[in-house]
Motif scaffolding. Structure first.
Motif, mmCIF file in Angstrom:
data_model
loop_
_atom_site.group_PDB
_atom_site.id
_atom_site.type_symbol
_atom_site.label_atom_id
_atom_site.label_comp_id
_atom_site.label_asym_id
_atom_site.label_seq_id
_atom_site.Cartn_x
_atom_site.Cartn_y
_atom_site.Cartn_z
ATOM 1 N N ASN A 23 0.824 -1.209 0.000
ATOM 2 C CA ASN A 23 0.000 0.000 0.000
ATOM 3 C C ASN A 23 0.861 1.264 0.000
ATOM 4 O O ASN A 23 0.502 2.268 -0.613
ATOM 5 N N LYS A 24 2.013 1.216 0.692
ATOM 6 C CA LYS A 24 2.924 2.360 0.688
ATOM 7 C C LYS A 24 3.462 2.615 -0.717
ATOM 8 O O LYS A 24 3.534 3.755 -1.178
ATOM 9 N N LEU A 25 3.857 1.532 -1.401
ATOM 10 C CA LEU A 25 4.352 1.665 -2.772
ATOM 11 C C LEU A 25 3.259 2.213 -3.686
ATOM 12 O O LEU A 25 3.522 3.064 -4.548
ATOM 13 N N LYS A 26 2.035 1.742 -3.479
ATOM 14 C CA LYS A 26 0.913 2.204 -4.300
ATOM 15 C C LYS A 26 0.731 3.715 -4.170
ATOM 16 O O LYS A 26 0.537 4.419 -5.171
ATOM 17 N N LYS A 27 0.821 4.234 -2.953
ATOM 18 C CA LYS A 27 0.661 5.678 -2.730
ATOM 19 C C LYS A 27 1.773 6.466 -3.414
ATOM 20 O O LYS A 27 1.531 7.525 -4.009
ATOM 21 N N ILE A 28 2.999 5.936 -3.347
ATOM 22 C CA ILE A 28 4.133 6.623 -3.978
ATOM 23 C C ILE A 28 3.949 6.666 -5.491
ATOM 24 O O ILE A 28 4.132 7.707 -6.133
ATOM 25 N N LEU A 29 3.574 5.522 -6.083
ATOM 26 C CA LEU A 29 3.402 5.458 -7.539
ATOM 27 C C LEU A 29 2.214 6.299 -8.000
ATOM 28 O O LEU A 29 2.267 6.924 -9.061
ATOM 29 N N ASN A 30 1.146 6.320 -7.202
ATOM 30 C CA ASN A 30 0.002 7.159 -7.556
ATOM 31 C C ASN A 30 0.403 8.629 -7.615
ATOM 32 O O ASN A 30 -0.039 9.380 -8.496
ATOM 33 N N LYS A 31 1.253 9.028 -6.673
ATOM 34 C CA LYS A 31 1.712 10.422 -6.627
ATOM 35 C C LYS A 31 2.576 10.746 -7.832
ATOM 36 O O LYS A 31 2.464 11.818 -8.438
ATOM 37 N N ILE A 32 3.446 9.799 -8.206
ATOM 38 C CA ILE A 32 4.334 10.016 -9.352
ATOM 39 C C ILE A 32 3.543 10.058 -10.659
ATOM 40 O O ILE A 32 3.751 10.926 -11.510
ATOM 41 N N ILE A 33 2.612 9.115 -10.793
ATOM 42 C CA ILE A 33 1.845 8.994 -12.032
ATOM 43 C C ILE A 33 0.747 10.045 -12.107
ATOM 44 O O ILE A 33 0.341 10.477 -13.183
ATOM 45 N N GLY A 34 0.265 10.494 -10.955
ATOM 46 C CA GLY A 34 -0.812 11.470 -10.940
ATOM 47 C C GLY A 34 -2.172 10.840 -11.144
ATOM 48 O O GLY A 34 -3.078 11.440 -11.722
ATOM 49 N N GLY A 35 -2.316 9.613 -10.690
ATOM 50 C CA GLY A 35 -3.586 8.901 -10.831
ATOM 51 C C GLY A 35 -3.481 7.535 -10.189
ATOM 52 O O GLY A 35 -2.493 7.214 -9.523
ATOM 53 N N GLU A 36 -4.505 6.710 -10.376
ATOM 54 C CA GLU A 36 -4.540 5.362 -9.807
ATOM 55 C C GLU A 36 -3.841 4.397 -10.752
ATOM 56 O O GLU A 36 -4.408 3.972 -11.763
ATOM 57 N N PHE A 37 -2.578 4.047 -10.440
ATOM 58 C CA PHE A 37 -1.802 3.234 -11.375
ATOM 59 C C PHE A 37 -2.309 1.800 -11.469
ATOM 60 O O PHE A 37 -2.032 1.095 -12.434
ATOM 61 N N THR A 38 -3.069 1.337 -10.478
ATOM 62 C CA THR A 38 -3.578 -0.045 -10.513
ATOM 63 C C THR A 38 -4.957 -0.146 -11.162
ATOM 64 O O THR A 38 -5.513 -1.240 -11.225
ATOM 65 N N TRP A 39 -5.500 0.984 -11.656
ATOM 66 C CA TRP A 39 -6.869 0.948 -12.168
ATOM 67 C C TRP A 39 -7.013 -0.060 -13.300
ATOM 68 O O TRP A 39 -7.913 -0.895 -13.307
ATOM 69 N N TYR A 40 -6.113 -0.007 -14.279
ATOM 70 C CA TYR A 40 -6.248 -0.871 -15.455
ATOM 71 C C TYR A 40 -6.038 -2.347 -15.104
ATOM 72 O O TYR A 40 -6.860 -3.195 -15.497
ATOM 73 N N PRO A 41 -4.975 -2.697 -14.367
ATOM 74 C CA PRO A 41 -4.840 -4.105 -13.962
ATOM 75 C C PRO A 41 -6.032 -4.598 -13.143
ATOM 76 O O PRO A 41 -6.482 -5.734 -13.325
#
Length: 333
Positions: A23-41
């Motif tokens: 979950n920590k990694l998810k928050k970091i990647l969401n911030k970098i990408i500017g959106g929900e990076f796991t949405w498509y998977p």
């Protein structure tokens, strides 16, 4: 499927065993990408699992959904995948469900009709495994490629209990290195290796590593809900309480009996919920009355024996008795 934008990020997240760290990694990647990076998977994984026919009692929980999604994508792209997790986290079940679904033109669902048919070449790992035996299963799988149209057929090596083979004194997995060097292999085959624990990185870095975290309380409640609904029963707080009680019981084992921390596992929890469902259903059409508390206690007795204290302490946790709560300092909701 062949190149969704977050593939490498999803691979990294799948490797992490601890759910909080994921979950920590998810928050970091969401911030970098500017959106929900796991949405498509997540969208794809839910679509795939909904196309797979499940028997009553099989829960569409997080572990099963992630496993099937990763397996489906990797098989179709001939990417080796290693699935690591404790017994009861749906590793073998996920593989078998994908095998049953992917029958090429004979499949029941359109998504699978458009995919090649899987030909499985299974190898059972053990402490007696040899490099010759491992090599022969890859040779057999590659021969199947030569004898069939690769646009309609996927030849797959399914390596069960890979962790046991790694512990063999014969060092049978040394041949895996060359067999999975796919840049140099013209005759690529799909590969799935499952293990109860993470293996040597030199092998697992040759594919996608999927580490299955321990279920959280919310995971267990969602699993219970899915199992109950698969039996066409109504989900209630009663099943949620059973899920929370199991989570607390597992915490009790980890903190006070570490040598027995894995004595009871997820399979016991699944059968606890199934047993309770069946008992409720069996009394629906009778004149006998049975309350939920009695159903819970009988279900616990049926599934959590084996230790001198297991049944009694699980019951006390479920009944929220002060005796076990004070003795082990168990947190209450």
């Amino acid at each position: 499927l062949h190149s969704f934008p977050t593939r490498r990020s999803s691979d990294l997240r799948f490797r992490i065993y601890d759910q909080d760290e994921r979950n920590k990694l998810k928050k970091i990647l969401n911030k970098i990408i500017g959106g929900e990076f796991t949405w498509y998977p997540n969208f794809l994984s839910k679509y795939i699992i909904n196309e797979i026919e499940l028997e009553p009692g099989i829960a569409k929980n997080r572990a099963l959904v992630e496993n099937i999604f990763a397996i489906f994508v990797c098989i179709n792209n001939l990417i080796p995948i290693f699935i690591c997790g404790k017994p009861g986290c749906s590793k073998s079940l996920s593989v078998q469900l994908v095998f049953k679904s992917m029958k090429g033109e004979d499949s029941n669902k359109k998504i699978f009709k458009n995919c090649p048919k899987i030909y499985q070449n299974a190898y059972q790992g053990s402490l007696n495994s040899t490099s010759k035996g491992v090599k022969s299963i890859f040779d057999k799988a590659r021969k199947m490629i030569k004898d069939n149209d690769t646009s309609k057929v996927i030849s797959l090596v399914y390596f069960d209990e890979m962790g046991l083979a790694e512990m063999s004194k014969n060092n049978p997995l040394k041949v895996i290195h060359s067999e999975l060097e796919y840049d140099d292999n013209e005759n690529k085959v799909a590969f799935i290796g499952i293990s109860n624990f993470v293996m040597d990185a030199s092998k697992m870095n040759r594919g996608i590593q999927l580490s299955i975290p321990e279920p959280t309380q919310d995971d267990l409640k969602e699993t219970a809900k899915s199992i109950v609904q698969s039996f066409n029963e109504n989900y209630s707080d009663f099943f949620g309480k059973l899920a929370i009680s199991y989570y607390k019981y597992k915490e009790l084992l980890k903190n006070n009996y570490p040598e027995y921390s894995d004595f009871h596992g997820n399979r016991d929890f699944y059968h606890l919920i199934k047993t309770a469902c069946k008992k409720i259903a069996s009394y629906k059409n009778t004149s006998d009355y049975i309350n939920n508390e009695r159903i819970a206690l009988e279900s616990i007795e049926r599934n959590f024996g084996g230790l001198d204290f297991s049944i009694s302490d699980f019951k006390k946790i479920f009944l929220d008795k002060d005796e076990v709560s004070d003795r082990y300092d168990i947190k209450r909701n």
